[in-house]
Design a protein around this motif. Structure first.
Motif, PDB file in Angstrom:
ATOM      1  N   SER A   1      32.105  26.687  33.278  1.00  0.00           N
ATOM      2  CA  SER A   1      32.860  27.279  32.175  1.00  0.00           C
ATOM      3  C   SER A   1      31.928  28.007  31.200  1.00  0.00           C
ATOM      4  O   SER A   1      32.101  27.957  29.991  1.00  0.00           O
ATOM      5  CB  SER A   1      33.678  26.223  31.430  1.00  0.00           C
ATOM      6  OG  SER A   1      34.628  25.640  32.287  1.00  0.00           O
ATOM      7  N   THR A   2      30.921  28.666  31.765  1.00  0.00           N
ATOM      8  CA  THR A   2      29.901  29.333  30.952  1.00  0.00           C
ATOM      9  C   THR A   2      29.685  30.760  31.450  1.00  0.00           C
ATOM     10  O   THR A   2      29.653  31.015  32.651  1.00  0.00           O
ATOM     11  CB  THR A   2      28.569  28.561  31.018  1.00  0.00           C
ATOM     12  OG1 THR A   2      28.779  27.225  30.573  1.00  0.00           O
ATOM     13  CG2 THR A   2      27.509  29.228  30.160  1.00  0.00           C
ATOM     14  N   ILE A   3      29.539  31.676  30.496  1.00  0.00           N
ATOM     15  CA  ILE A   3      29.256  33.077  30.791  1.00  0.00           C
ATOM     16  C   ILE A   3      27.844  33.382  30.316  1.00  0.00           C
ATOM     17  O   ILE A   3      27.488  33.088  29.171  1.00  0.00           O
ATOM     18  CB  ILE A   3      30.252  34.006  30.075  1.00  0.00           C
ATOM     19  CG1 ILE A   3      31.680  33.707  30.534  1.00  0.00           C
ATOM     20  CG2 ILE A   3      29.909  35.468  30.305  1.00  0.00           C
ATOM     21  CD1 ILE A   3      32.744  34.371  29.670  1.00  0.00           C
ATOM     22  N   GLY A   4      27.029  33.956  31.168  1.00  0.00           N
ATOM     23  CA  GLY A   4      25.657  34.290  30.814  1.00  0.00           C
ATOM     24  C   GLY A   4      25.535  35.729  30.344  1.00  0.00           C
ATOM     25  O   GLY A   4      26.169  36.639  30.896  1.00  0.00           O
TER      26      GLY A   4
ATOM     27  N   HIS B   1      16.652  36.118  36.443  1.00  0.00           N
ATOM     28  CA  HIS B   1      17.416  35.126  35.686  1.00  0.00           C
ATOM     29  C   HIS B   1      18.806  34.937  36.289  1.00  0.00           C
ATOM     30  O   HIS B   1      19.311  33.811  36.373  1.00  0.00           O
ATOM     31  CB  HIS B   1      17.540  35.556  34.223  1.00  0.00           C
ATOM     32  CG  HIS B   1      16.344  35.222  33.386  1.00  0.00           C
ATOM     33  ND1 HIS B   1      15.172  35.943  33.446  1.00  0.00           N
ATOM     34  CD2 HIS B   1      16.139  34.235  32.478  1.00  0.00           C
ATOM     35  CE1 HIS B   1      14.298  35.423  32.595  1.00  0.00           C
ATOM     36  NE2 HIS B   1      14.862  34.385  31.999  1.00  0.00           N
ATOM     37  N   PHE B   2      19.434  36.030  36.733  1.00  0.00           N
ATOM     38  CA  PHE B   2      20.737  35.924  37.394  1.00  0.00           C
ATOM     39  C   PHE B   2      20.636  34.956  38.574  1.00  0.00           C
ATOM     40  O   PHE B   2      21.479  34.065  38.736  1.00  0.00           O
ATOM     41  CB  PHE B   2      21.184  37.284  37.943  1.00  0.00           C
ATOM     42  CG  PHE B   2      21.530  38.317  36.907  1.00  0.00           C
ATOM     43  CD1 PHE B   2      21.822  37.960  35.601  1.00  0.00           C
ATOM     44  CD2 PHE B   2      21.575  39.661  37.251  1.00  0.00           C
ATOM     45  CE1 PHE B   2      22.150  38.915  34.656  1.00  0.00           C
ATOM     46  CE2 PHE B   2      21.908  40.622  36.322  1.00  0.00           C
ATOM     47  CZ  PHE B   2      22.193  40.250  35.017  1.00  0.00           C
ATOM     48  N   GLU B   3      19.607  35.151  39.383  1.00  0.00           N
ATOM     49  CA  GLU B   3      19.458  34.347  40.597  1.00  0.00           C
ATOM     50  C   GLU B   3      19.230  32.880  40.252  1.00  0.00           C
ATOM     51  O   GLU B   3      19.826  31.984  40.860  1.00  0.00           O
ATOM     52  CB  GLU B   3      18.293  34.891  41.423  1.00  0.00           C
ATOM     53  CG  GLU B   3      18.203  34.301  42.816  1.00  0.00           C
ATOM     54  CD  GLU B   3      17.258  35.098  43.702  1.00  0.00           C
ATOM     55  OE1 GLU B   3      17.333  34.916  44.937  1.00  0.00           O
ATOM     56  OE2 GLU B   3      16.458  35.885  43.176  1.00  0.00           O
ATOM     57  N   ARG B   4      18.392  32.626  39.264  1.00  0.00           N
ATOM     58  CA  ARG B   4      18.104  31.244  38.873  1.00  0.00           C
ATOM     59  C   ARG B   4      19.349  30.556  38.326  1.00  0.00           C
ATOM     60  O   ARG B   4      19.659  29.412  38.701  1.00  0.00           O
ATOM     61  CB  ARG B   4      16.987  31.234  37.820  1.00  0.00           C
ATOM     62  CG  ARG B   4      16.678  29.851  37.266  1.00  0.00           C
ATOM     63  CD  ARG B   4      15.577  29.920  36.220  1.00  0.00           C
ATOM     64  NE  ARG B   4      15.953  30.750  35.074  1.00  0.00           N
ATOM     65  CZ  ARG B   4      16.726  30.341  34.074  1.00  0.00           C
ATOM     66  NH1 ARG B   4      17.243  29.112  34.101  1.00  0.00           N
ATOM     67  NH2 ARG B   4      16.991  31.135  33.061  1.00  0.00           N
ATOM     68  N   LEU B   5      20.082  31.260  37.455  1.00  0.00           N
ATOM     69  CA  LEU B   5      21.275  30.659  36.851  1.00  0.00           C
ATOM     70  C   LEU B   5      22.383  30.474  37.884  1.00  0.00           C
ATOM     71  O   LEU B   5      23.137  29.497  37.831  1.00  0.00           O
ATOM     72  CB  LEU B   5      21.760  31.540  35.701  1.00  0.00           C
ATOM     73  CG  LEU B   5      20.832  31.585  34.477  1.00  0.00           C
ATOM     74  CD1 LEU B   5      21.249  32.699  33.523  1.00  0.00           C
ATOM     75  CD2 LEU B   5      20.811  30.246  33.760  1.00  0.00           C
ATOM     76  N   ARG B   6      22.462  31.406  38.834  1.00  0.00           N
ATOM     77  CA  ARG B   6      23.456  31.270  39.910  1.00  0.00           C
ATOM     78  C   ARG B   6      23.118  30.075  40.800  1.00  0.00           C
ATOM     79  O   ARG B   6      24.001  29.250  41.114  1.00  0.00           O
ATOM     80  CB  ARG B   6      23.479  32.570  40.728  1.00  0.00           C
ATOM     81  CG  ARG B   6      24.539  32.642  41.852  1.00  0.00           C
ATOM     82  CD  ARG B   6      24.061  32.101  43.187  1.00  0.00           C
ATOM     83  NE  ARG B   6      22.785  32.604  43.609  1.00  0.00           N
ATOM     84  CZ  ARG B   6      22.613  33.721  44.323  1.00  0.00           C
ATOM     85  NH1 ARG B   6      23.644  34.445  44.684  1.00  0.00           N
ATOM     86  NH2 ARG B   6      21.391  34.094  44.699  1.00  0.00           N
ATOM     87  N   ASP B   7      21.866  29.967  41.202  1.00  0.00           N
ATOM     88  CA  ASP B   7      21.472  28.894  42.111  1.00  0.00           C
ATOM     89  C   ASP B   7      21.621  27.515  41.464  1.00  0.00           C
ATOM     90  O   ASP B   7      21.886  26.524  42.147  1.00  0.00           O
ATOM     91  CB  ASP B   7      20.023  29.095  42.564  1.00  0.00           C
ATOM     92  CG  ASP B   7      19.869  30.310  43.462  1.00  0.00           C
ATOM     93  OD1 ASP B   7      20.895  30.835  43.935  1.00  0.00           O
ATOM     94  OD2 ASP B   7      18.713  30.752  43.664  1.00  0.00           O
ATOM     95  N   GLY B   8      21.470  27.450  40.150  1.00  0.00           N
ATOM     96  CA  GLY B   8      21.610  26.181  39.455  1.00  0.00           C
ATOM     97  C   GLY B   8      23.024  25.890  39.006  1.00  0.00           C
ATOM     98  O   GLY B   8      23.270  24.871  38.360  1.00  0.00           O
ATOM     99  N   ALA B   9      23.971  26.786  39.355  1.00  0.00           N
ATOM    100  CA  ALA B   9      25.379  26.641  38.954  1.00  0.00           C
ATOM    101  C   ALA B   9      25.510  26.486  37.438  1.00  0.00           C
ATOM    102  O   ALA B   9      26.370  25.760  36.950  1.00  0.00           O
ATOM    103  CB  ALA B   9      26.031  25.463  39.678  1.00  0.00           C
ATOM    104  N   ASP B  10      24.634  27.171  36.715  1.00  0.00           N
ATOM    105  CA  ASP B  10      24.639  27.058  35.255  1.00  0.00           C
ATOM    106  C   ASP B  10      25.661  27.982  34.598  1.00  0.00           C
ATOM    107  O   ASP B  10      26.043  27.752  33.448  1.00  0.00           O
ATOM    108  CB  ASP B  10      23.247  27.384  34.696  1.00  0.00           C
ATOM    109  CG  ASP B  10      22.202  26.356  35.123  1.00  0.00           C
ATOM    110  OD1 ASP B  10      22.519  25.160  35.080  1.00  0.00           O
ATOM    111  OD2 ASP B  10      21.091  26.767  35.491  1.00  0.00           O
TER     112      ASP B  10
END
Length: 370
Positions: free
Chosen positions: A63-66, A113-122
């Motif tokens: 439920s988070t938007i980066g 950063h997109f890839e890291r946040l995507r892979d961590g389901a953040d």
């Protein structure tokens, strides 16, 4: 204290089961369009808001938007992004969503950063700002099928991607056309333009608004238009020098429209030092500085931009991010018409609208002290 509406209340009003309501909120693709519409109508009527924590446990979403926090290189124009972030955060909270900020050195670093946040389901999705021609971020997110919305149009080849990117933008051409037409309505004919060097989508779009208004009113061709316009990089000192040079060129300017408030502030300094204290100047962005110095400016209506961003990302009444490439039939872009705010710097030209008018596409006159 009145009780908040529940899933049961929504189900009863929509004439469906509790499970169907849950499916509409968490897996809308498996529900018929007619049923989804009925449930969304009931949600809207009741003002139902799903419990965010419970939803995250059920759906395994954040439920988070980066969104990247760009460095503020100009304290005047930089306030535009700050205002947008505030509006986006407020409206996201109303939908049970959070906004997570991160910093990046450049577009490539942002993609990492997109890839890291995507892979961590953040995060569930991203919002892009400061779009540019052939933006590599748009191409990467589309290829990876990650939900996103761009604040700013795709200006290059990425506009032809399949599916088409989601974007919301402010119609800069219309805004500058308003500003120029405002001065034309005062009887001015020699209206200059101060913008940025050619090659930026936003800058080119805004200049086209000035060109269109001047051509429509006076039939000016490319040579005549070029004599009235100049360009410089963003910044007050550069704008000041550019207008000083334009005035010395003997163009007999009667007023100037600028691509930003920073440029307009530099223009105001130049014309006053040239002994022209009543020379009309209009900016773009309606920053706090514009209000403080009495500068007429085009307001981007960032609250509407933020609402449109979330509508594209989640649907007008949705409480979750739509999957990438969702073919729900909803529009894939929104172009917001900005609003001219008239202050003392353009001499409060007579307008038909009453003071305080906020109708899109029409001048707005702020009350000024005499």
């Amino acid at each position: 204290m009145p009780q908040l509406p529940t899933v049961t209340d929504v189900a009863r009003l929509a004439r469906v089961s509790r499970q169907t309501v849950s499916n509409v909120l968490n897996a809308p693709d498996i529900v018929k369009a007619e049923t989804r519409e009925r449930v969304h109508s009931a949600i809207s009527e009741l003002g139902y808001r799903p419990h965010a924590s419970a939803r995250r446990l059920r759906t395994r979403t954040s439920s988070t938007i980066g969104i990247r926090l760009h460095p503020v290189v100009n304290g005047i124009s930089g306030s535009v992004l700050d205002s947008y972030l505030h509006a986006l955060t407020e409206r996201a909270d109303q939908r049970g969503m959070r906004v997570s900020l991160f910093v990046a050195a450049d577009a490539d670093d942002e993609i990492r950063h997109f890839e890291r946040l995507r892979d961590g389901a953040d995060v569930d999705a991203f919002v892009l700002t400061a779009t540019e021609y052939d933006d590599p971020r748009i191409a990467w997110l589309t290829r990876e099928r990650i939900p996103f919305v761009a604040f700013g149009r795709p200006w290059g080849a990425e506009a032809d991607l399949d599916p088409a990117p989601l974007w919301v933008d402010v119609d800069g051409r219309a805004g500058v056309h308003q500003a120029t037409s405002h001065l034309i309505g005062r009887g001015l004919t020699r209206i200059g333009y101060l913008g940025w060097p050619a090659g930026t989508g936003t800058g080119d779009d805004r200049r086209q608004g000035w060109e269109a208004a001047m051509t429509e009113a006076f039939g000016l061709g490319p040579t005549a238009l070029a004599a009235l316009a100049t360009a410089t990089d963003e910044g007050v000192p550069r704008a000041r020098v550019a207008i000083e040079q334009l005035l010395r060129a003997g163009t007999d300017l009667e007023g100037v429209v600028c691509a930003s408030d920073a440029l307009a502030l530099g223009a105001m300094m130049a014309v006053r030092e040239a002994g022209l204290p009543h020379f009309p100047v209009i900016g773009f962005d309606n920053t706090p500085v514009a209000s403080a110095v009495g500068l007429s400016s085009v307001d981007q209506r960032l609250g509407e931009v933020a609402t449109a961003t979330l509508d594209l990302l989640m649907g007008p009444t949705g409480q979750r991010v739509r999957p990438h490439g969702d073919d729900s039939g909803e529009p894939r872009h929104r172009l917001i018409t900005p609003q001219l705010v008239v202050r003392r710097s353009s001499h409060l030209a007579p307008v038909k609208e009453e003071a305080g008018s906020t109708l899109p596409g029409t001048p707005n006159r702020e009350k000024e002290k005499s």
